[in-house]
Design an enzyme around this catalytic site. Structure first.
Site, PDB file in Angstrom:
ATOM      1  N   TYR A 135       0.734  -1.070  -0.245  1.00  0.00           N
ATOM      2  CA  TYR A 135      -0.095   0.241  -0.161  1.00  0.00           C
ATOM      3  C   TYR A 135       0.978   1.393  -0.041  1.00  0.00           C
ATOM      4  O   TYR A 135       0.004   2.347  -0.387  1.00  0.00           O
ATOM      5  CB  TYR A 135      -0.640   0.192   0.852  1.00  0.00           C
ATOM      6  CG  TYR A 135      -2.540  -0.626   0.712  1.00  0.00           C
ATOM      7  CD1 TYR A 135      -3.101  -0.439   1.242  1.00  0.00           C
ATOM      8  CD2 TYR A 135      -1.652  -2.445   0.799  1.00  0.00           C
ATOM      9  CE1 TYR A 135      -4.385  -0.992   1.271  1.00  0.00           C
ATOM     10  CE2 TYR A 135      -2.821  -3.066   0.962  1.00  0.00           C
ATOM     11  CZ  TYR A 135      -4.494  -2.655   0.570  1.00  0.00           C
ATOM     12  OH  TYR A 135      -5.152  -3.183   0.480  1.00  0.00           O
ATOM     13  N   LYS A 202       2.045 -13.514   6.321  1.00  0.00           N
ATOM     14  CA  LYS A 202       2.651 -14.672   5.033  1.00  0.00           C
ATOM     15  C   LYS A 202       4.066 -14.564   5.220  1.00  0.00           C
ATOM     16  O   LYS A 202       5.351 -14.889   4.397  1.00  0.00           O
ATOM     17  CB  LYS A 202       2.479 -14.175   3.766  1.00  0.00           C
ATOM     18  CG  LYS A 202       0.963 -14.638   3.377  1.00  0.00           C
ATOM     19  CD  LYS A 202       0.518 -15.624   3.243  1.00  0.00           C
ATOM     20  CE  LYS A 202       1.512 -16.726   2.554  1.00  0.00           C
ATOM     21  NZ  LYS A 202       0.705 -18.313   2.205  1.00  0.00           N
ATOM     22  N   ASP A 251      -3.380 -17.401   5.466  1.00  0.00           N
ATOM     23  CA  ASP A 251      -4.298 -18.099   4.837  1.00  0.00           C
ATOM     24  C   ASP A 251      -4.536 -18.674   5.874  1.00  0.00           C
ATOM     25  O   ASP A 251      -5.554 -19.243   5.973  1.00  0.00           O
ATOM     26  CB  ASP A 251      -4.156 -19.021   3.245  1.00  0.00           C
ATOM     27  CG  ASP A 251      -2.688 -19.583   4.074  1.00  0.00           C
ATOM     28  OD1 ASP A 251      -1.255 -18.970   4.718  1.00  0.00           O
ATOM     29  OD2 ASP A 251      -2.177 -20.649   3.906  1.00  0.00           O
ATOM     30  N   ASP A 275      -6.222  -5.853   5.249  1.00  0.00           N
ATOM     31  CA  ASP A 275      -7.122  -5.286   4.954  1.00  0.00           C
ATOM     32  C   ASP A 275      -8.287  -6.350   4.342  1.00  0.00           C
ATOM     33  O   ASP A 275      -9.762  -6.869   4.327  1.00  0.00           O
ATOM     34  CB  ASP A 275      -7.041  -4.384   3.405  1.00  0.00           C
ATOM     35  CG  ASP A 275      -7.636  -4.244   2.621  1.00  0.00           C
ATOM     36  OD1 ASP A 275      -8.891  -4.024   2.797  1.00  0.00           O
ATOM     37  OD2 ASP A 275      -7.196  -3.801   1.452  1.00  0.00           O
TER      38      ASP A 275
END
Length: 384
Positions: A135, A202, A251, A275
């Protein structure tokens, strides 16, 4: 009398409607709770479509100058073109004023039908880093001279395998940025007597950015809050401290949020992951129409409706002002005006319990009566 100045931006699309319905609810809650001893003083700032019409700019300098010295601000949704046009005003404001922590509490209101079996098990507060990650907006379009230069450098000097026509985006993440976000989340958990903080990342794939976030989060918690925090491994060995620091791969966290949400209390995560997960959790408890949020620096708290501009229903009196109103309740809590905030929460709960709600919520509540945005605000005022 205690007066607090709140700068506000109406926003685009349904923004003016949700403001017209929502602001009177907040004023009425404060008046009822404190009998005129406390008051919110609203000062409008221009941004987005209204600013463009009146000043020729999407984000006028006068707005930026006012926010530089502000402590409290609120805004409705601001539109952002997809794939073209000006850069997101939301992202611009976050970066200009270093609003590094996006904080979104997500909790179920009884009566709303949810796509999951046990939405009442969701009671989480998401802390999303707001200024770094993809971002940051550092990117170049495919095939441009700038993108080709970056590709050539990465391929020829760094040994990366890249196509000549690749679009390029940069994902910067710093120790300072990650630690201050995690610090805020851990301090919140300690102050609010929450049981855990989960670092969502991640790092298994992006080892030096997302993996850095994980490592820096653990390091900060141990060095600055060691008397209050312990890891899951330490807890398994019999340690007893108020807050457990966990981490989950992003995930896998989505699965955990669905099947074991009660195991998670405070989430600290990176910008893109935050987000995704905050919107997904909001869906579990009824959608973005009732999802409040705030973006904070160390000096400015900028509360906002978390939904979009919804241009297809703008001007049709169909919008749900709940997100803005509950963000206003967060503002009241931030001020320590807990009595007024409780009145707002009670009014929303009563409207849902009576099944008299806006059209988006009525579609999720069997036997509900759908009312317009304006009328819903009036119902909330009456419920105070």
């Amino acid at each position: 009398m205690v007066e607090k100045v709140v700068y506000f931006i109406e926003g685009d699309g349904i923004g003016p409607e949700v403001w017209a319905a929502g602001r009177p609810v907040l004023d009425a809650a404060v008046a009822k709770a404190y009998g005129g001893e406390k008051k919110l003083v609203w000062k409008e700032l221009l941004a987005g479509e209204k600013a463009l019409r009146e000043t020729g700019e999407n984000l006028p300098q006068a707005t930026l100058d006012a926010l530089k010295g502000a402590e409290l601000a609120m805004k409705g949704p601001l539109g952002t073109p997809v794939g073209k046009g000006f850069r997101s005003l939301n992202v611009t404001l976050r970066q200009m004023f270093d609003l590094y922590a996006c904080i979104r509490p997500i909790k179920y209101f009884p009566g709303i039908e949810s796509p999951v079996k046990h939405p009442e098990r969701v009671d989480m507060v998401v802390f999303r880093e707001n200024t770094e990650d993809v971002y940051a907006g550092i990117e170049w379009a495919a095939g441009t001279p700038e993108a080709r230069r970056i590709v050539a450098f990465l391929r020829d000097e760094m040994g990366a395998k890249l196509d000549d026509l690749a679009a390029i985006g940069i994902k910067p993440m710093t120790e300072k940025g990650c630690k201050r976000l995690a610090r805020r989340a851990v301090k919140f958990a300690i102050d609010q007597k929450r049981t855990s903080v989960t670092l969502v990342h991640k790092g298994n794939i992006m080892k030096y950015t997302e993996g850095g976030f994980r490592a820096w989060g653990y390091e900060m918690a141990a060095s600055e809050f060691g008397q209050f925090t312990m890891t899951e491994a330490e807890a398994a060995e019999g340690a007893t401290k108020p807050v457990v620091i966990k981490d989950r791969i992003a995930d896998a966290m989505f699965q955990e949020a669905l099947i074991r949400p009660e195991k998670y209390s405070v989430i600290a995560t990176t910008n893109l992951n935050g987000d995704y997960i905050s919107d997904a959790l909001a869906a579990q408890v009824g959608g973005l129409g009732l999802a409040p949020g705030v973006n904070m620096s160390d000096t400015l708290a900028f509360f906002e409706a978390t939904h979009g501009t919804a241009p297809t229903i703008a001007g049709k009196d169909m919008a749900n002002p709940g997100s803005l109103i509950l963000s206003g309740a967060m503002l009241l809590e931030h001020l320590g005006w807990f009595e007024a905030a409780q009145l707002v929460h009670g009014a929303v709960a009563a409207a849902i319990g009576a099944r008299t709600v806006t059209v988006d919520l009525a579609s999720q509540i069997e036997g509900a009566k759908a009312v317009g945005c304006k009328q819903f605000g009036e119902i909330l005022q009456a419920n105070l």
